[in-house]
Motif scaffolding. Structure first.
Motif, PDB file in Angstrom:
ATOM      1  N   GLN A 116      43.246  26.166  46.987  1.00 21.70           N
ATOM      2  CA  GLN A 116      42.215  26.639  47.900  1.00 21.70           C
ATOM      3  C   GLN A 116      42.894  27.351  49.058  1.00 21.70           C
ATOM      4  N   LEU A 117      42.473  28.588  49.318  1.00 19.97           N
ATOM      5  CA  LEU A 117      43.054  29.373  50.398  1.00 19.97           C
ATOM      6  C   LEU A 117      42.214  29.251  51.659  1.00 19.97           C
ATOM      7  N   GLU A 118      42.713  29.836  52.720  1.00 25.30           N
ATOM      8  CA  GLU A 118      42.016  29.779  53.999  1.00 25.30           C
ATOM      9  C   GLU A 118      40.661  30.469  53.900  1.00 25.30           C
ATOM     10  N   GLN A 119      39.656  29.818  54.508  1.00 27.81           N
ATOM     11  CA  GLN A 119      38.307  30.357  54.458  1.00 27.81           C
ATOM     12  C   GLN A 119      38.240  31.718  55.150  1.00 27.81           C
ATOM     13  N   THR A 120      37.471  32.616  54.557  1.00 21.24           N
ATOM     14  CA  THR A 120      37.292  33.951  55.125  1.00 21.24           C
ATOM     15  C   THR A 120      35.808  34.201  55.364  1.00 21.24           C
ATOM     16  N   SER A 121      35.519  35.367  55.885  1.00 21.78           N
ATOM     17  CA  SER A 121      34.120  35.736  56.109  1.00 21.78           C
ATOM     18  C   SER A 121      33.373  35.948  54.798  1.00 21.78           C
ATOM     19  N   LYS A 122      34.106  35.967  53.712  1.00 24.18           N
ATOM     20  CA  LYS A 122      33.504  36.154  52.395  1.00 24.18           C
ATOM     21  C   LYS A 122      33.460  34.866  51.591  1.00 24.18           C
ATOM     22  N   GLY A 123      33.648  33.739  52.251  1.00 21.08           N
ATOM     23  CA  GLY A 123      33.562  32.464  51.568  1.00 21.08           C
ATOM     24  C   GLY A 123      34.892  31.741  51.481  1.00 21.08           C
ATOM     25  N   VAL A 124      34.912  30.686  50.659  1.00 23.72           N
ATOM     26  CA  VAL A 124      36.109  29.871  50.472  1.00 23.72           C
ATOM     27  C   VAL A 124      36.770  30.283  49.156  1.00 23.72           C
ATOM     28  N   PRO A 125      37.964  30.876  49.195  1.00 25.55           N
ATOM     29  CA  PRO A 125      38.594  31.336  47.960  1.00 25.55           C
ATOM     30  C   PRO A 125      39.338  30.224  47.215  1.00 25.55           C
ATOM     31  N   LEU A 126      39.098  30.148  45.915  1.00 21.96           N
ATOM     32  CA  LEU A 126      39.883  29.300  45.022  1.00 21.96           C
ATOM     33  C   LEU A 126      40.716  30.239  44.150  1.00 21.96           C
ATOM     34  N   GLU A 127      42.030  30.147  44.293  1.00 24.57           N
ATOM     35  CA  GLU A 127      42.913  31.108  43.634  1.00 24.57           C
ATOM     36  C   GLU A 127      43.607  30.505  42.426  1.00 24.57           C
ATOM     37  N   VAL A 128      43.639  31.287  41.350  1.00 26.81           N
ATOM     38  CA  VAL A 128      44.427  30.949  40.159  1.00 26.81           C
ATOM     39  C   VAL A 128      45.718  31.755  40.225  1.00 26.81           C
ATOM     40  N   TYR A 129      46.842  31.037  40.252  1.00 24.40           N
ATOM     41  CA  TYR A 129      48.163  31.683  40.244  1.00 24.40           C
ATOM     42  C   TYR A 129      48.874  31.175  39.002  1.00 24.40           C
ATOM     43  N   ALA A 130      48.901  32.009  37.974  1.00 25.32           N
ATOM     44  CA  ALA A 130      49.468  31.594  36.693  1.00 25.32           C
ATOM     45  C   ALA A 130      50.080  32.804  35.996  1.00 25.32           C
ATOM     46  N   PHE A 131      50.682  32.544  34.832  1.00 26.60           N
ATOM     47  CA  PHE A 131      51.315  33.622  34.056  1.00 26.60           C
ATOM     48  C   PHE A 131      50.842  33.550  32.616  1.00 26.60           C
ATOM     49  N   SER A 132      50.401  34.693  32.113  1.00 26.53           N
ATOM     50  CA  SER A 132      50.037  34.755  30.699  1.00 26.53           C
ATOM     51  C   SER A 132      51.305  34.980  29.879  1.00 26.53           C
TER      52      SER A 132
END
Length: 395
Positions: free
Chosen positions: A337-353
């Motif tokens: 979960q990244l820092e909340q922004t004016s566009k909501g709360v971001p949940l980031e996927v950091y992975a490698f295919s």
């Protein structure tokens, strides 16, 4: 030959006119014989050999260029029978001619060397096209100086001794060539990129595959099939990105976020938890958490409780990790979960295919997020979306 000339009872003008005409005709015949017959015989002999490098000499027209030296050599032989004043002038012209032919032969030979070198695997890592072009340039410059010295009967040492006075001018004229030569050496020595590498140079609008590395320029074919030509020395002045490491690793990074509407975030109710336990991926997680957190409907901040966004984050982690096209063992894998922004709360996927080809990579990434965008509704979460122009409009 001298006895033959002495026997001709002509006046000197007709005598030497005949001799000059005869020498020109013989030189032309000699060239035609070499071109029509000798070169064809050589080509047939070369095609019968098992080696391929000699075929390159045919491709670069080495023998055709070499045939041009026959006429001046024949004329040079006959020139010693010309009058002294004509013989010296003709010798200078012939010397000029021979030097020009030698330059063309060297050019063809260097092209053949480059073609042969490019057949070896090492040519992809250590290209020499820039060096071959440099040698050609030096050959043309030195050849032109020597040819002009012969033509105008000027001492080569005097010309070379005067070059020092024009060093500043030469440096200015060949500035780009010198800078490109240094850049080419650094590119090869430091293995910055090679033919076939995917590079990205935003300053020049280049984002694609390197198709040619020459002395003065590097050609990059963008993915839309346009070709960008960049001066070689510019790579030493501007930054660029080489994607070779990604290609060699066998994986490609996925870094994308889903923005959650903060108004939809809340503690998990017993009804929501019961519904979520039907999801196989997080059933054991919920059972484990239910033993240590409060799962009642009571709204209190004095006890640990599960949140729908935290539970969805765990689901995202397990869902992405279970995808056979995601390599979480050899590469970094994080769902955060990244820092909340004016566009909501971001949940980031950091992975490698484990697929790095563009089309396959985009397909894998799209399939994952297609599912996650729909699945978040099961957790009573809403995707953040900016209001459209019709929002709040009266009917």
């Amino acid at each position: 030959m001298q006895n033959f000339i002495n026997r001709i009872d002509f006046n000197p003008i007709l005598e030497y006119s005949l001799l000059i005409s005869l020498s020109i005709i013989i030189s032309i015949i000699g060239y035609l014989i070499a071109k029509k017959y000798v070169i064809k015989v050589i080509h047939k002999l070369i095609f019968k050999t098992k080696s391929k490098w000699d075929d390159t000499l045919i491709k670069t027209k080495f023998f055709e260029e070499l045939a041009y030296i026959i006429p001046p050599l024949i004329l040079l032989y006959f020139s010693k029978f010309y009058p002294q004043n004509i013989s010296s002038i003709v010798s200078q012209i012939i010397g000029f001619w021979i030097i020009i032919v030698i330059i063309k032969v060297i050019d063809s030979l260097l092209s053949a060397v480059l073609e042969i070198y490019n057949t070896f695997e090492i040519s992809k890592d250590k290209p020499i096209k820039g060096y071959i072009q440099l040698f050609k340039l030096l050959a043309y410059i030195l050849g032109a100086i020597i040819a002009l010295c012969i033509l105008f009967d000027i001492s080569l040492l005097h010309v070379l001794s005067g070059v020092g006075a024009f060093t500043a001018v030469l440096m200015f004229i060949f500035r780009d060539t010198i800078l490109s030569l240094i850049a080419s050496i650094q590119i090869v020595a430091n293995d910055l990129f090679k033919v076939g590498d995917w590079i990205e140079a935003q300053n020049f609008g280049a984002d694609g595959e390197v198709i040619d590395i020459a002395l003065h320029s590097v050609k990059v074919q963008n993915w839309d099939k346009t070709i960008v030509t960049i001066p070689t020395y510019k790579f030493m002045e501007n930054s660029f990105k080489n994607w070779r490491g990604m290609a060699e690793s066998g994986g490609r990074r996925i870094k994308r976020s889903i923005f959650i509407d903060s108004n939809s975030i809340h503690f998990c109710t017993p009804q929501l938890l019961e519904k979520l336990k039907s999801i196989d991926l997080i059933r054991d997680y919920l059972d484990e958490k239910s033993a240590v957190v409060d799962t009642t409907a009571e709204i209190t901040l004095n006890k640990r409780k599960l949140t729908n966004i935290g539970t969805f984050r765990e689901y995202m982690k397990r869902y992405v990790q279970s995808n056979p096209n995601i390599d979480s063992k050899n590469f970094t894998f994080i769902v955060r979960q990244l820092e909340q922004t004016s566009k909501g709360v971001p949940l980031e996927v950091y992975a490698f295919s484990n697929k790095n080809k563009w089309a396959e990579y985009e397909q894998i990434q799209s399939d994952i997020f297609d599912h996650l965008l729909v699945a978040l509704r099961e957790f009573d979460l809403k995707l953040y979306q900016e209001p459209s122009g019709e929002f709040g409009s009266s009917k």
